[in-house]
Design an enzyme around this catalytic site. Structure first.
Site, short mmCIF file in Angstrom:
data_model
loop_
_atom_site.label_atom_id
_atom_site.label_comp_id
_atom_site.label_asym_id
_atom_site.label_seq_id
_atom_site.Cartn_x
_atom_site.Cartn_y
_atom_site.Cartn_z
N LYS A 50 5.36 102.15 -57.47
CA LYS A 50 6.40 101.98 -58.51
C LYS A 50 6.04 100.90 -59.52
CE LYS A 50 9.76 104.68 -56.63
NZ LYS A 50 10.56 105.72 -57.28
N SER A 75 18.20 100.56 -55.20
CA SER A 75 18.19 99.64 -54.08
C SER A 75 16.85 99.72 -53.37
CB SER A 75 19.32 99.95 -53.11
OG SER A 75 19.24 101.30 -52.71
#
Lengths: 311, 311
Positions: A50, A75
């Site tokens: 990511k 989250s």
């Protein structure tokens, strides 16, 4: 977009990310009956691929936009990725998280100086909180998987893998929100002769499998899978790429995910999170299909609570 | 022996072992206040540096000796190392193990076609069983740590590390039977300008620390440490090398070992066994001493029962 877009992306983010190693294991090759090349994005900064998409998305903003900061709701790994990428680039990051998010996730964001904005644990509440930050601060919203700059950033993992192993027959990646597989599919399309891309998905959250079959974006009712990174559904930016360039999606059971995760830990001595075990589980489930092939697998991340393991 | 001995050793075993990677971590550098270079012998074949010494010891036998097989007594990594090295070289391996050794250790040996000879769980019974195999089969005895060929084989890990990082100020390794630190000390002596070698040892099994102080080989009474590879004591072949070439030995507590092991798992995403965490625990305990230095650490192995962790 075209091939140049991806080359520019790779050059843009290079100074801010790790070029992660590709590991092999004779023992796992024998077990799987093919030649495996594991791209270790679990060794990426903050522990997941990511970082690539988040970095590219922030670098693609104008100077004026950067001064106003960025906001996302997540989250998971994208929250940490945005926090760290923003910190490195001197940009303020607002992270909308449900108030019941695990402490370890909140700590991760705070380590990288992300500002947490708590909200209720519904998608509506998250979106409302993120919108409020956009309006009040003028911050740019970054989507974990359904944004072109994020997808192109993700492509660079497979680009590096193909640079090292140009003769791959197939690359397998986990499929959650669709950002990694879309990026991988673009990389394979532009930078290989004939390398297929296959997604691995938990049966418990098989929205992508069903979307691929129906031709429209399906969602999950339950998503009761240990692969916590794969519970989300596809989006309008990545689904067209997936439809066009992905070969197929293979679904696996929960026990197959857990057993494969343990196998990777024990035999390769690397920590991967459950989501990362899904594509290799798909290979082990379909050995005939991959027999003697050169198989790339992106180990997407290694952020796992080592005090709470499923084995 | 001299520098040539080690160069020949390196060339001899090269085709049979992995040249393991050296990993770095910005986050751990910041935490420790120095520049860390982790030599990942947990990625070595069978998961530990022991593969190097075992391979060299078997390759150093005559053709006639090889035909009669090799024997060792060990319930740890050396049992697996001898089994695998012997298998690769077409040599029969007899492994004397206490009958109460964990099933996972026995399975490891059998995976590599070692023949297990069970005995009672005393040193006398082990030595008697090993002697019996020597007499009956004519097998050559291989010692896990107190044999020149094993020590020289172990040297090659630090030789590779110094090839990649010639400017190391110090290399730290765990000290158990003394085979790794003796090999490392020889490598640093012959292949660096001024690189010190420091041992890390559990206080619970601090025989080497006491031996270093008294000048004679001391033993452990209890050895109640989680670092199961470090419970043994030094030997007459490696202790002279240690006395001559090792700078010092730093002792650490059990909770420091466990916390450091968890830190390596979580931050580097690599599995190390408790013994491997000991030298880094020693650095974290003595930050001032290592401040801003270039510090090599050999992560000696990664064979750990992931279903039974101390955290």
């Amino acid at each position: 977009m075209n091939k140049q877009t991806l080359i520019q992306t790779q050059n843009r983010i290079k100074p801010f990310i790790h070029q992660t190693p590709v590991l092999t294991s004779q023992l796992l090759n024998e077990k799987a009956g093919c030649n495996l090349f594991f791209k270790c994005e679990n060794f990426q900064k903050m522990g997941a691929f990511k970082m690539r998409g988040a970095t590219n998305a922030i670098l693609s903003l104008s100077e004026d936009e950067r001064q106003k900061g960025v906001v996302t709701h997540s989250s998971g790994n994208f929250a940490q990725a945005v926090s760290l990428a923003a910190q490195k680039l001197g940009v303020k990051a607002y992270i909308v998280m449900p108030e019941n998010a695990p402490q370890v996730k909140k700590d991760g964001v705070r380590t990288y100086e992300g500002e947490i904005i708590e909200c209720e644990s519904t998608l509506q509440a998250r979106e409302a909180a993120a919108n409020k930050v956009r309006e009040e601060k003028g911050a740019s919203f970054l989507h974990p998987s359904n944004q072109d700059e994020v997808i192109y950033g993700n492509s660079t993992a497979a680009m590096e893998l193909l640079e090292e192993q140009p003769n791959l027959d197939v690359i397998l990646v986990p499929i959650g929100g669709g950002g990694l597989i879309a990026g991988t599919a673009l990389a394979a399309y532009y930078f290989s002769i004939n390398c297929k891309v296959i997604g691995g998905e938990p049966i418990e959250a098989d929205d992508a499998y069903r979307s691929f079959a129906s031709g429209k974006i399906e969602t999950n009712k339950g998503a009761n899978t240990i692969a916590d990174g794969l519970r989300t559904h596809l989006g309008n930016r990545n689904f067209p790429i997936i439809k066009k360039h992905v070969d197929k999606i293979i679904r696996v059971e929960e026990d197959e995910i857990i057993n494969t995760m343990q196998l990777i830990w024990e035999r390769m001595k690397v920590l991967v999170e459950p989501s990362s075990a899904v594509p290799f589980a798909a290979v082990l489930k379909n050995k005939e299909e991959f027999k003697n092939k050169n198989v790339g697998i992106i180990l997407s991340g290694g952020n796992v609570d080592v005090t709470n393991l499923p084995f």
